[in-house]
Design an enzyme around this catalytic site. Structure first.
Site, PDB file in Angstrom:
ATOM      1  N   CYS A  94      51.698  80.702  57.846  1.00 57.55           N
ATOM      2  CA  CYS A  94      50.585  80.813  56.891  1.00 57.55           C
ATOM      3  C   CYS A  94      51.024  81.489  55.605  1.00 57.55           C
ATOM      4  O   CYS A  94      50.472  81.223  54.550  1.00 57.55           O
ATOM      5  CB  CYS A  94      49.389  81.486  57.526  1.00 57.55           C
ATOM      6  SG  CYS A  94      49.812  82.920  58.480  1.00 57.55           S
TER       7      CYS A  94
ATOM      8  N   GLU B  75      41.820  84.274  59.668  1.00 59.94           N
ATOM      9  CA  GLU B  75      43.145  84.262  59.046  1.00 59.94           C
ATOM     10  C   GLU B  75      43.435  82.810  58.726  1.00 59.94           C
ATOM     11  O   GLU B  75      43.665  82.010  59.635  1.00 59.94           O
ATOM     12  CB  GLU B  75      44.207  84.806  60.009  1.00 59.94           C
ATOM     13  CG  GLU B  75      44.014  86.251  60.404  1.00 59.94           C
ATOM     14  CD  GLU B  75      44.218  87.211  59.241  1.00 59.94           C
ATOM     15  OE1 GLU B  75      44.790  86.808  58.211  1.00 59.94           O
ATOM     16  OE2 GLU B  75      43.780  88.366  59.368  1.00 59.94           O
TER      17      GLU B  75
ATOM     18  N   GLU C 101      47.874  73.565  50.796  1.00 55.61           N
ATOM     19  CA  GLU C 101      48.809  74.027  51.816  1.00 55.61           C
ATOM     20  C   GLU C 101      49.407  72.815  52.527  1.00 55.61           C
ATOM     21  O   GLU C 101      48.689  71.976  53.052  1.00 55.61           O
ATOM     22  CB  GLU C 101      48.068  74.902  52.834  1.00 55.61           C
ATOM     23  CG  GLU C 101      48.990  75.434  53.909  1.00 55.61           C
ATOM     24  CD  GLU C 101      48.295  76.416  54.856  1.00 55.61           C
ATOM     25  OE1 GLU C 101      47.233  76.066  55.396  1.00 55.61           O
ATOM     26  OE2 GLU C 101      48.835  77.516  55.026  1.00 55.61           O
TER      27      GLU C 101
ATOM     28  N   GLY D 236      43.813  79.602  61.548  1.00 52.14           N
ATOM     29  CA  GLY D 236      43.997  78.161  61.405  1.00 52.14           C
ATOM     30  C   GLY D 236      43.690  77.732  59.989  1.00 52.14           C
ATOM     31  O   GLY D 236      43.908  78.490  59.042  1.00 52.14           O
ATOM     32  N   SER D 237      43.168  76.524  59.852  1.00 52.88           N
ATOM     33  CA  SER D 237      42.935  75.972  58.516  1.00 52.88           C
ATOM     34  C   SER D 237      41.684  76.575  57.881  1.00 52.88           C
ATOM     35  O   SER D 237      40.753  77.001  58.577  1.00 52.88           O
ATOM     36  CB  SER D 237      42.775  74.451  58.616  1.00 52.88           C
ATOM     37  OG  SER D 237      41.648  74.130  59.402  1.00 52.88           O
ATOM     38  N   THR D 238      41.665  76.578  56.568  1.00 50.99           N
ATOM     39  CA  THR D 238      40.504  77.090  55.838  1.00 50.99           C
ATOM     40  C   THR D 238      39.267  76.256  56.158  1.00 50.99           C
ATOM     41  O   THR D 238      38.168  76.790  56.330  1.00 50.99           O
ATOM     42  CB  THR D 238      40.800  77.092  54.327  1.00 50.99           C
ATOM     43  OG1 THR D 238      41.868  78.024  54.090  1.00 50.99           O
ATOM     44  CG2 THR D 238      39.594  77.507  53.504  1.00 50.99           C
ATOM     45  N   GLU D 239      39.481  74.957  56.288  1.00 54.18           N
ATOM     46  CA  GLU D 239      38.377  74.038  56.575  1.00 54.18           C
ATOM     47  C   GLU D 239      37.658  74.431  57.883  1.00 54.18           C
ATOM     48  O   GLU D 239      36.437  74.599  57.918  1.00 54.18           O
ATOM     49  CB  GLU D 239      38.985  72.643  56.677  1.00 54.18           C
ATOM     50  CG  GLU D 239      38.051  71.522  56.920  1.00 54.18           C
ATOM     51  CD  GLU D 239      38.825  70.262  57.346  1.00 54.18           C
ATOM     52  OE1 GLU D 239      40.087  70.286  57.409  1.00 54.18           O
ATOM     53  OE2 GLU D 239      38.157  69.266  57.627  1.00 54.18           O
ATOM     54  N   VAL D 240      38.431  74.579  58.958  1.00 55.62           N
ATOM     55  CA  VAL D 240      37.816  74.941  60.247  1.00 55.62           C
ATOM     56  C   VAL D 240      37.351  76.392  60.217  1.00 55.62           C
ATOM     57  O   VAL D 240      36.311  76.733  60.785  1.00 55.62           O
ATOM     58  CB  VAL D 240      38.789  74.673  61.418  1.00 55.62           C
ATOM     59  CG1 VAL D 240      38.186  75.148  62.733  1.00 55.62           C
ATOM     60  CG2 VAL D 240      39.118  73.188  61.496  1.00 55.62           C
ATOM     61  N   GLY D 241      38.093  77.242  59.512  1.00 56.77           N
ATOM     62  CA  GLY D 241      37.692  78.650  59.394  1.00 56.77           C
ATOM     63  C   GLY D 241      36.279  78.786  58.843  1.00 56.77           C
ATOM     64  O   GLY D 241      35.494  79.618  59.306  1.00 56.77           O
TER      65      GLY D 241
ATOM     66  N   LYS E 186      41.269  80.330  73.194  1.00 54.46           N
ATOM     67  CA  LYS E 186      41.518  78.885  73.110  1.00 54.46           C
ATOM     68  C   LYS E 186      42.780  78.625  72.307  1.00 54.46           C
ATOM     69  O   LYS E 186      42.803  78.718  71.086  1.00 54.46           O
ATOM     70  CB  LYS E 186      40.355  78.146  72.441  1.00 54.46           C
ATOM     71  CG  LYS E 186      40.476  76.648  72.687  1.00 54.46           C
ATOM     72  CD  LYS E 186      39.847  75.760  71.626  1.00 54.46           C
ATOM     73  CE  LYS E 186      40.755  75.383  70.523  1.00 54.46           C
ATOM     74  NZ  LYS E 186      41.911  74.537  70.873  1.00 54.46           N
TER      75      LYS E 186
END
Ligand code: NAD
Ligand code: MN
Length: 499
Positions: free
Chosen positions: A306, A272, A403, A250-255, A197
């Protein structure tokens, strides 16, 4: 910025002329719902074309296709040497298509064509070739057990590395093609199948890569691409029980959401995530060299990296000289559309990202920082952000901690090594760090203290397929590149035989 409209080539105009489709089980399809998603040119805000907006039912179809391909004999029984050859052929096809891919990447992401030509495409090719080589080098071990065998019997034990299965790969928009390669390379080398995706902002080169994979002869269903939004397409992929391994950048939030979903299903996963990487300039460095290094570290790919060197720490002795020079470099960078050969920095990827970055700049200034270059005041069409250098932000200020993912540098002075180590480690992140000095004893004192997955010395952002890449702390879990990533796309099976 240049106002001239810069035209894309006929090939690209033809590629974007129609609504693109996505690849599921060897068929190019629209979303079952018929919904589509606009793809925007960040240099103008104009519509490039549309792609399918995949929903849960499309993701289900893609996962089913990947499962069928994984179990199917074409792929399952393919000799490692033939998988290797297919990956080499894919790398060759990407290389042959480099001009098209570079232009598409520039048009869609905003980066310059020159940058896509010099970095994104060749790094993709080299990465795929490196991973191709691993297909024939996946090994288990023989084990001498101490377990007592019954009289007259013998125990033989060994390990096998088997492909983990169906990989769900969710990737960001900063290096759209290269991130796709980072996921599909090790997956295909180990014999897995993939549902990829791409980011909703930048689906075009992933779709082109899938066309190339199809042309070079990967069996249907081995690589599937579903385009769509994070919540509509990414989320159903992350929670899908048919996925054996999730690979997320991607972002830490979605990770964290992806990690939670993975644990729920015992799906293997790697994350990552973001960073707030420090660039540390010791007192022996020529200010010109320091400024070149620091400017490169933050402004490369518009800071949408990143490992971007977004925090600059300079020994107090050299602080003014270095920061002045970084600011001068920032002020000289020529903004413009990525397709214009005169452009040095394109727009950031989207209106949302432009607004996000500008809010950070404003917040920094409200919290007491001063912009010695740039600022949040770019006017005009396109999602441009001026290369910005902030000084005087406190270590705890939002701009020093979070970030930003744009061309924004926060600079501060330090007095001694233990102080700068604490400052460098003083965010939740730990992806990269660079130390600039030729004083080896100081460098060697600092390197072990830095809580970062990669520490560069007298360089920043060098990434190589052979060098493990990943984060400490909130910057992620797992490592990409090298043997580490190959191992992480396999299950380790122990075989114990009594004969
Ligand atoms: P994001 O994490 O939302 O997007 C990354 C990928 O995850 C995209 O493909 C997206 O569609 C998908 N996604 C989003 N929500 C999802 C969900 N609920 N479930 C599954 N997949 C989902 O990143 P963003 O919103 O584009 O950017 C926000 C910030 O994230 C940036 O400003 C930057 O700080 C950071 N970021 C970091 C990287 C990196 O390389 N580490 C890349 C992109 C963004
Ligand atoms: Mn998001």
């Amino acid at each position: 910025m240049a106002t001239a409209q810069v035209a894309a080539s006929d090939w690209t105009l033809n590629f974007i002329q129609h609504a693109r489709r996505m690849l599921i089980g060897g068929r190019w399809v629209d979303a079952l719902s018929g919904k589509s998603l606009p793809v925007i040119n960040p240099a103008t805000g104009a519509l490039i074309c549309t792609v399918p907006a995949a929903q849960k039912e499309d993701v289900d179809a893609a996962v089913a296709a990947a499962q069928t391909a994984f179990e199917g004999k074409d792929w399952r029984r393919m000799r490692p040497a033939d998988r290797e050859r297919l990956l080499f052929r894919l790398a060759d096809a990407v290389e042959a298509d480099r001009e098209h891919l570079a232009e598409l990447e520039s048009l869609n992401n905003g980066k310059t064509v020159a940058m896509a030509r010099a970095i994104d495409i060749p790094c993709t090719v080299e990465f795929l070739r490196y991973m191709a080589g691993w297909a024939t080098k996946i090994e288990g071990r023989t084990l001498d057990l101490s377990f007592p065998a019954p009289p007259g019997k013998r125990i033989t034990a060994y390990t096998r590395r088997e492909p983990v299965g169906v990989v769900g790969a969710i990737i960001p928009w900063n290096f759209p093609l290269l991130m796709a390669a980072w996921k599909i390379g090790p997956a295909l080398a180990t014999g897995c199948t993939v549902v990829l995706k791409p980011a909703e902002e930048t689906p075009l080169t992933a779709l082109r890569l899938a066309e190339l994979a199809e042309q070079v002869g990967f069996p249907a269903g081995v690589l599937n691409v579903v385009t769509g939004q994070g919540t509509e397409t990414g989320a159903p992929l992350a929670v899908h029980k048919g996925i054996n391994r999730l690979a997320f950048t991607g972002s830490t939030e979605v990770g964290k959401l992806v990690g939670h979903a993975a644990v729920e299903n015992m799906t293997r996963f790697s994350l990552e995530l973001g960073g707030k990487s420090p660039v540390i300039i010791l007192d022996d460095v020529d200010p010109e060299i320091a400024a070149d290094g620091a400017a490169q570290a933050i402004f490369f790919n518009h800071g949408q990296v990143c490992t971007a060197g977004s925090r600059l720490f300079v020994h107090r002795k050299g602080f003014d000289a270095v920061v002045e020079r970084v600011a001068a470099r920032a002020n000289k960078i020529k903004l413009g559309p990525g397709l214009d050969p005169a452009t040095e920095m394109g727009p950031v990827v989207s209106e949302r990202q432009r607004d996000r970055v500008c809010r950070y700049i404003q917040r920094g200034i409200e919290e007491g920082a001063k912009a010695v270059a740039g600022g949040a005041d770019y006017n005009g069409p396109g999602f441009f952000v001026k290369p910005t250098v902030l000084v005087g932000a406190r270590a705890r200020a939002v701009v020093s901690q979070e970030e930003i993912f744009g061309p924004v540098l926060v600079a501060a002075a330090f007095d001694d090594l233990s102080e700068v180590a604490a400052l460098a480690n003083g965010t939740p992140y730990g992806l990269g760090a660079s130390v600039w000095s030729n004083n080896l004893s100081k460098v060697n004192e600092l390197v072990p203290q830095l809580k970062a997955g990669t520490v560069w010395v007298n360089c920043h952002n060098i990434v190589d397929p052979a060098m493990p890449f990943g984060g400490y702390k909130q910057s992620g879990m797992g490592r990409e590149m090298g043997q580490a990533v190959i191992d992480s796309y396999t299950e380790l099976k122990a075989v114990c035989m009594l004969t």
